[in-house]
Design a protein around this motif. Sequence first.
Motif, PDB file in Angstrom:
ATOM      1  N   LEU A 148       3.006   9.126   5.551  1.00  0.00           N
ATOM      2  CA  LEU A 148       2.418   8.029   4.759  1.00  0.00           C
ATOM      3  C   LEU A 148       1.980   6.874   5.661  1.00  0.00           C
ATOM      4  O   LEU A 148       0.885   6.318   5.505  1.00  0.00           O
ATOM      5  N   ILE A 149       2.854   6.543   6.605  1.00  0.00           N
ATOM      6  CA  ILE A 149       2.556   5.441   7.540  1.00  0.00           C
ATOM      7  C   ILE A 149       1.319   5.768   8.369  1.00  0.00           C
ATOM      8  O   ILE A 149       0.420   4.928   8.537  1.00  0.00           O
ATOM      9  N   MET A 150       1.263   7.005   8.853  1.00  0.00           N
ATOM     10  CA  MET A 150       0.157   7.381   9.729  1.00  0.00           C
ATOM     11  C   MET A 150      -1.165   7.486   8.973  1.00  0.00           C
ATOM     12  O   MET A 150      -2.230   7.132   9.497  1.00  0.00           O
ATOM     13  N   ILE A 151      -1.105   7.965   7.720  1.00  0.00           N
ATOM     14  CA  ILE A 151      -2.332   8.049   6.915  1.00  0.00           C
ATOM     15  C   ILE A 151      -2.883   6.648   6.682  1.00  0.00           C
ATOM     16  O   ILE A 151      -4.087   6.398   6.820  1.00  0.00           O
ATOM     17  N   ARG A 152      -1.987   5.715   6.351  1.00  0.00           N
ATOM     18  CA  ARG A 152      -2.398   4.320   6.140  1.00  0.00           C
ATOM     19  C   ARG A 152      -3.026   3.753   7.431  1.00  0.00           C
ATOM     20  O   ARG A 152      -4.070   3.113   7.395  1.00  0.00           O
ATOM     21  N   PHE A 153      -2.364   3.996   8.550  1.00  0.00           N
ATOM     22  CA  PHE A 153      -2.847   3.483   9.835  1.00  0.00           C
ATOM     23  C   PHE A 153      -4.239   4.041  10.140  1.00  0.00           C
ATOM     24  O   PHE A 153      -5.171   3.292  10.462  1.00  0.00           O
ATOM     25  N   TYR A 154      -4.376   5.363  10.016  1.00  0.00           N
ATOM     26  CA  TYR A 154      -5.642   6.007  10.355  1.00  0.00           C
ATOM     27  C   TYR A 154      -6.767   5.560   9.412  1.00  0.00           C
ATOM     28  O   TYR A 154      -7.849   5.178   9.861  1.00  0.00           O
ATOM     29  N   LYS A 155      -6.490   5.611   8.104  1.00  0.00           N
ATOM     30  CA  LYS A 155      -7.540   5.251   7.135  1.00  0.00           C
ATOM     31  C   LYS A 155      -7.961   3.794   7.283  1.00  0.00           C
ATOM     32  O   LYS A 155      -9.139   3.465   7.247  1.00  0.00           O
ATOM     33  N   ASN A 156      -6.973   2.939   7.455  1.00  0.00           N
ATOM     34  CA  ASN A 156      -7.244   1.508   7.559  1.00  0.00           C
ATOM     35  C   ASN A 156      -8.032   1.123   8.801  1.00  0.00           C
ATOM     36  O   ASN A 156      -8.834   0.194   8.779  1.00  0.00           O
ATOM     37  N   PHE A 157      -7.810   1.835   9.876  1.00  0.00           N
ATOM     38  CA  PHE A 157      -8.426   1.471  11.155  1.00  0.00           C
ATOM     39  C   PHE A 157      -9.633   2.336  11.521  1.00  0.00           C
ATOM     40  O   PHE A 157     -10.588   1.834  12.092  1.00  0.00           O
ATOM     41  N   PHE A 158      -9.575   3.628  11.218  1.00  0.00           N
ATOM     42  CA  PHE A 158     -10.576   4.512  11.819  1.00  0.00           C
ATOM     43  C   PHE A 158     -11.452   5.275  10.833  1.00  0.00           C
ATOM     44  O   PHE A 158     -12.160   6.191  11.229  1.00  0.00           O
ATOM     45  N   THR A 159     -11.382   4.945   9.564  1.00  0.00           N
ATOM     46  CA  THR A 159     -12.338   5.511   8.611  1.00  0.00           C
ATOM     47  C   THR A 159     -13.219   4.348   8.122  1.00  0.00           C
ATOM     48  O   THR A 159     -13.155   3.248   8.682  1.00  0.00           O
ATOM     49  N   ASP A 160     -13.984   4.571   7.056  1.00  0.00           N
ATOM     50  CA  ASP A 160     -14.863   3.513   6.552  1.00  0.00           C
ATOM     51  C   ASP A 160     -14.093   2.247   6.140  1.00  0.00           C
ATOM     52  O   ASP A 160     -14.647   1.156   6.129  1.00  0.00           O
ATOM     53  N   GLU A 161     -12.812   2.412   5.816  1.00  0.00           N
ATOM     54  CA  GLU A 161     -11.998   1.228   5.474  1.00  0.00           C
ATOM     55  C   GLU A 161     -11.896   0.252   6.648  1.00  0.00           C
ATOM     56  O   GLU A 161     -11.629  -0.933   6.458  1.00  0.00           O
ATOM     57  N   ALA A 196       0.824  -1.217   0.000  1.00  0.00           N
ATOM     58  CA  ALA A 196       0.000   0.000   0.000  1.00  0.00           C
ATOM     59  C   ALA A 196       0.856   1.265   0.000  1.00  0.00           C
ATOM     60  O   ALA A 196       0.457   2.289  -0.536  1.00  0.00           O
ATOM     61  N   ILE A 197       2.038   1.180   0.618  1.00  0.00           N
ATOM     62  CA  ILE A 197       2.885   2.373   0.735  1.00  0.00           C
ATOM     63  C   ILE A 197       4.057   2.330  -0.242  1.00  0.00           C
ATOM     64  O   ILE A 197       4.572   3.371  -0.653  1.00  0.00           O
ATOM     65  N   LEU A 198       4.461   1.124  -0.625  1.00  0.00           N
ATOM     66  CA  LEU A 198       5.715   0.938  -1.376  1.00  0.00           C
ATOM     67  C   LEU A 198       5.815   1.799  -2.635  1.00  0.00           C
ATOM     68  O   LEU A 198       6.850   2.427  -2.879  1.00  0.00           O
ATOM     69  N   LYS A 199       4.741   1.854  -3.418  1.00  0.00           N
ATOM     70  CA  LYS A 199       4.814   2.540  -4.705  1.00  0.00           C
ATOM     71  C   LYS A 199       5.126   4.041  -4.530  1.00  0.00           C
ATOM     72  O   LYS A 199       6.087   4.553  -5.105  1.00  0.00           O
ATOM     73  N   ILE A 200       4.337   4.681  -3.710  1.00  0.00           N
ATOM     74  CA  ILE A 200       4.528   6.123  -3.505  1.00  0.00           C
ATOM     75  C   ILE A 200       5.854   6.397  -2.801  1.00  0.00           C
ATOM     76  O   ILE A 200       6.564   7.357  -3.128  1.00  0.00           O
ATOM     77  N   TRP A 201       6.204   5.513  -1.849  1.00  0.00           N
ATOM     78  CA  TRP A 201       7.474   5.682  -1.129  1.00  0.00           C
ATOM     79  C   TRP A 201       8.657   5.544  -2.084  1.00  0.00           C
ATOM     80  O   TRP A 201       9.637   6.292  -1.986  1.00  0.00           O
ATOM     81  N   SER A 202       8.578   4.600  -3.006  1.00  0.00           N
ATOM     82  CA  SER A 202       9.662   4.388  -3.970  1.00  0.00           C
ATOM     83  C   SER A 202       9.839   5.624  -4.841  1.00  0.00           C
ATOM     84  O   SER A 202      10.978   6.033  -5.125  1.00  0.00           O
ATOM     85  N   ILE A 203       8.745   6.213  -5.267  1.00  0.00           N
ATOM     86  CA  ILE A 203       8.828   7.412  -6.113  1.00  0.00           C
ATOM     87  C   ILE A 203       9.490   8.556  -5.330  1.00  0.00           C
ATOM     88  O   ILE A 203      10.379   9.243  -5.827  1.00  0.00           O
ATOM     89  N   ILE A 204       9.058   8.717  -4.064  1.00  0.00           N
ATOM     90  CA  ILE A 204       9.626   9.780  -3.225  1.00  0.00           C
ATOM     91  C   ILE A 204      11.120   9.525  -2.981  1.00  0.00           C
ATOM     92  O   ILE A 204      11.951  10.441  -3.058  1.00  0.00           O
ATOM     93  N   THR A 205      11.462   8.267  -2.717  1.00  0.00           N
ATOM     94  CA  THR A 205      12.867   7.911  -2.451  1.00  0.00           C
ATOM     95  C   THR A 205      13.736   8.205  -3.676  1.00  0.00           C
ATOM     96  O   THR A 205      14.817   8.799  -3.547  1.00  0.00           O
ATOM     97  N   ALA A 206      13.262   7.802  -4.853  1.00  0.00           N
ATOM     98  CA  ALA A 206      14.017   8.064  -6.086  1.00  0.00           C
ATOM     99  C   ALA A 206      14.197   9.565  -6.282  1.00  0.00           C
ATOM    100  O   ALA A 206      15.294  10.028  -6.641  1.00  0.00           O
ATOM    101  N   THR A 207      13.145  10.333  -5.991  1.00  0.00           N
ATOM    102  CA  THR A 207      13.216  11.796  -6.133  1.00  0.00           C
ATOM    103  C   THR A 207      14.268  12.380  -5.187  1.00  0.00           C
ATOM    104  O   THR A 207      15.072  13.239  -5.583  1.00  0.00           O
ATOM    105  N   VAL A 208      14.264  11.882  -3.934  1.00  0.00           N
ATOM    106  CA  VAL A 208      15.222  12.390  -2.933  1.00  0.00           C
ATOM    107  C   VAL A 208      16.656  12.070  -3.356  1.00  0.00           C
ATOM    108  O   VAL A 208      17.554  12.931  -3.272  1.00  0.00           O
ATOM    109  N   LEU A 209      16.880  10.853  -3.865  1.00  0.00           N
ATOM    110  CA  LEU A 209      18.236  10.467  -4.280  1.00  0.00           C
ATOM    111  C   LEU A 209      18.704  11.317  -5.473  1.00  0.00           C
ATOM    112  O   LEU A 209      19.848  11.769  -5.506  1.00  0.00           O
ATOM    113  N   VAL A 210      17.797  11.532  -6.416  1.00  0.00           N
ATOM    114  CA  VAL A 210      18.152  12.362  -7.579  1.00  0.00           C
ATOM    115  C   VAL A 210      18.441  13.795  -7.116  1.00  0.00           C
ATOM    116  O   VAL A 210      19.438  14.404  -7.529  1.00  0.00           O
ATOM    117  N   LEU A 211      17.593  14.300  -6.215  1.00  0.00           N
ATOM    118  CA  LEU A 211      17.784  15.672  -5.724  1.00  0.00           C
ATOM    119  C   LEU A 211      19.081  15.812  -4.910  1.00  0.00           C
ATOM    120  O   LEU A 211      19.695  16.881  -4.899  1.00  0.00           O
TER     121      LEU A 211
END
Lengths: 241, 288
Positions: B75-88, B12-27
């Motif tokens: 990212l971790i906290m959004i996943r935690f909150y949405k997964n546990f405490f929203t309609d998800e 759930a997090i890997l894709k967006i995290w990978s994009i951010i990580t690649a951006t940080v390394l390039v930057l």
Amino acid sequence: MNDNSPILQCKHLVKSYGNAAPVLKDFNISVPAGRILGLLGPNGCGKSTFLKLVAGILTPDSGSIEICGEPRTEESNRLISYLPERTYFNSSMKVYQLIDFFADFYEDFDPSVAEKMLKDLDIPLDRRLAALSKGMKEKTQLIMVMSRRTRLYMLDEPIGGVDPASREYILNTIIGNFNPDASVIITTHLIADIEPVLDEFAFMAYGGEILRAGNAERVREVTGRSIDQLFREVFRCSARY
Amino acid sequence: MFRKVLKHDLNAILKIWSIITATVLVLSIVGGLCFRGLNAATGQQSQMAFIPLYLLGIVLSVIAVAAYGVVTVALIMIRFYKNFFTDEGYLTFTLPVKRSTLFNSKLLSAFIFNTATFLVTVIAVTVMLAIAPGGEYGGSALSVLLDSFSVPFAAIKSIMNDRLAFWICAYAVVGLAYVLVAFVHETLLLFCTVTFGSILAKKHKILTSVAVYYGIQLLIQTVWLVVEGVLSLGISAISVVPEVLVPETQVLWLVLGILLFYVCALALIASFFYKFAVSRLRGNLNLA
């Protein structure tokens, strides 16, 4: 698990939200195997609250819930297929990912059944849920829930957001996809639509009081009225309701 | 079941995290090159026009590296909150999985992403410094930085004396334990506050969670201040009062002991957060 015990048995259930009056006060119900029960009542009488308690989404203040003769635990979720009255899937998922997700977690989930029903209702597998209309999302949810071979199906307003043309297909799906060892509990306001599939009904008043319950066919024979007509009589707007 | 839950949590997090990580390394590479360009352009009339561009590149890369860890936690906290405490949550909590398993999976995936983020941040900073020039000292900024550590390293080495390998191992193990426990502690603190805030409040769950977070932080910081005050007094006594002067090797033991104390204290607090959050999920879950 005791095979002779009812699929669902609730005793003296009490549930309140905060300091407000209890939504359910000493609620008792027993659902035997192989029946489709319509839990019918006015808005706010506690139908959804009851289903949420059985599904484990809410914690009861007191009382007991037994699924197939065993007290409700996290493991009971294997025996329950629950459809809430809202869109609850991660909207960034694609439909086929949802099928993989259900297949991963539920041993009784049949992906081929889900794929066939999705195809019948023209729901594309490679579409993200966010890109589906509200009605299509609701159909997708119902298909996922009904593609399991489990013991207790709980459907909260399953056809509320679905177009009339698809309702018949969905109701036939409900009848056709559960086995005789299972039970279905349906809550809805569209009583006339679901009446043909109901074996049993229960009219639920505020506080979870069961005003009237019984076999749908027998009541129709005895009273000469449909469940829908009976509901309108019992819950005719008055000072009480 | 744990592996399945973890697989979905990581994906759930890997894709967006990978994009951010690649951006940080390039930057980080861009940032290093901009430092180099700025160094070359300074004082050169013909390259003055590029200086704002180099400065922009440096600012962007530094902000990216600095914000990287915060974004991962978000990212971790959004996943935690949405997964546990929203309609998800209606899906999450109706899976045939124990609530402790759901929680443990979130904790492990957070630990994996936090550790990976920490390592990538170290790599990004190293890359940036390796490319950036060392100015008047010559070479790269990295070599200048490493040279600056040589004096304190030599001093520590002389204190460790004949037991150099032992002390390096001891500090490495305790230091690593401290970093790991600190990661878990911080994640559990966030999970615990979001759980408590979300169960406590019917509306404004995130706001309540933030308030709970700062409330708990205030309490912890107050206790730490007292503990650190006592420790500081003890250390001051050692260095000031001649009667309690101790050999330098004993100071090494003392610092190691303090580090171990921190590890144990953080682990104890973290275990409390864990028990509290899991018990609330088991006994008080009330999704809207």
